[in-house]
Design a protein around this motif. Structure first.
Motif, PDB file in Angstrom:
ATOM      1  N   GLN A  75      -1.925   4.510  -6.580  1.00  0.00           N
ATOM      2  CA  GLN A  75      -1.785   5.683  -7.452  1.00  0.00           C
ATOM      3  C   GLN A  75      -2.612   5.473  -8.721  1.00  0.00           C
ATOM      4  O   GLN A  75      -2.445   4.491  -9.429  1.00  0.00           O
ATOM      5  N   GLU A  84      -4.803   2.805  -1.189  1.00  0.00           N
ATOM      6  CA  GLU A  84      -4.433   4.138  -1.678  1.00  0.00           C
ATOM      7  C   GLU A  84      -3.497   4.055  -2.887  1.00  0.00           C
ATOM      8  O   GLU A  84      -2.465   4.726  -2.955  1.00  0.00           O
ATOM      9  N   ALA A  96       0.829  -1.199   0.000  1.00  0.00           N
ATOM     10  CA  ALA A  96       0.000   0.000   0.000  1.00  0.00           C
ATOM     11  C   ALA A  96       0.865   1.251   0.000  1.00  0.00           C
ATOM     12  O   ALA A  96       1.966   1.259   0.536  1.00  0.00           O
ATOM     13  N   GLU A  97       0.353   2.306  -0.606  1.00  0.00           N
ATOM     14  CA  GLU A  97       1.049   3.592  -0.626  1.00  0.00           C
ATOM     15  C   GLU A  97       1.220   4.144   0.788  1.00  0.00           C
ATOM     16  O   GLU A  97       2.176   4.836   1.080  1.00  0.00           O
ATOM     17  N   ASN A  98       0.295   3.808   1.686  1.00  0.00           N
ATOM     18  CA  ASN A  98       0.345   4.323   3.057  1.00  0.00           C
ATOM     19  C   ASN A  98       1.170   3.433   3.981  1.00  0.00           C
ATOM     20  O   ASN A  98       1.166   3.633   5.191  1.00  0.00           O
ATOM     21  N   GLY A  99       1.848   2.421   3.426  1.00  0.00           N
ATOM     22  CA  GLY A  99       2.700   1.546   4.220  1.00  0.00           C
ATOM     23  C   GLY A  99       1.989   0.354   4.820  1.00  0.00           C
ATOM     24  O   GLY A  99       2.622  -0.530   5.363  1.00  0.00           O
ATOM     25  N   GLY A 100       0.671   0.293   4.728  1.00  0.00           N
ATOM     26  CA  GLY A 100      -0.098  -0.819   5.281  1.00  0.00           C
ATOM     27  C   GLY A 100      -0.300  -1.917   4.254  1.00  0.00           C
ATOM     28  O   GLY A 100      -1.328  -1.960   3.607  1.00  0.00           O
TER      29      GLY A 100
END
Length: 122
Positions: free
Chosen positions: A53, A51, A20-24
């Motif tokens: 792109q 999230e 994930a873009e949010n690190g999750g």
């Protein structure tokens, strides 16, 4: 050879790790679909959670022959023992397509709880 999934009562299920873009990072159980020429398809709710792109929109043709305009995204996934940057399209369920399987030997034990095995071709 690497076991990458299992066969359930009516489908081949392959767990993928999507970064994930949010690190999750999230594990997604996807179905193999050799009629899908793309890399990966994910439901809109999963794309939002990760999230991913957005790259734009893409026209896709379904098995029924109908065409749809869907969102196209970019994701980084773990698959076949390595990390891949792939295009993702919106779909009703998670699907692994031929774009992701290209360059591998795929073996499926077509029995309940059979193995789905992948080997990189040289």
């Amino acid at each position: 050879m690497t076991s990458i999934g299992r066969v359930t009562g009516d489908r081949e299920v392959v767990p993928l790790l999507v970064h994930a873009e949010n690190g999750g990072d999230r594990q997604v159980d996807a179905l193999l679909n050799t009629g899908f020429n793309g890399y990966l398809a994910l439901p809109a709710r999963v794309i939002e959670l990760l999230e991913l792109q957005r790259l734009g929109r893409e026209q896709v043709t379904l098995a029924s022959g109908k065409t749809h305009l869907v969102g196209k995204y970019e994701a980084t996934i773990g698959f076949g023992g390595s990390v891949h940057s792939v295009e993702v399209v919106e779909a009703g369920e998670p699907l692994v397509g031929m774009g992701l399987l290209w360059g591998f030997d795929l073996r499926i034990q077509c029995i309940d709880d059979g193995q789905v095995v992948l080997e990189r071709l040289s």
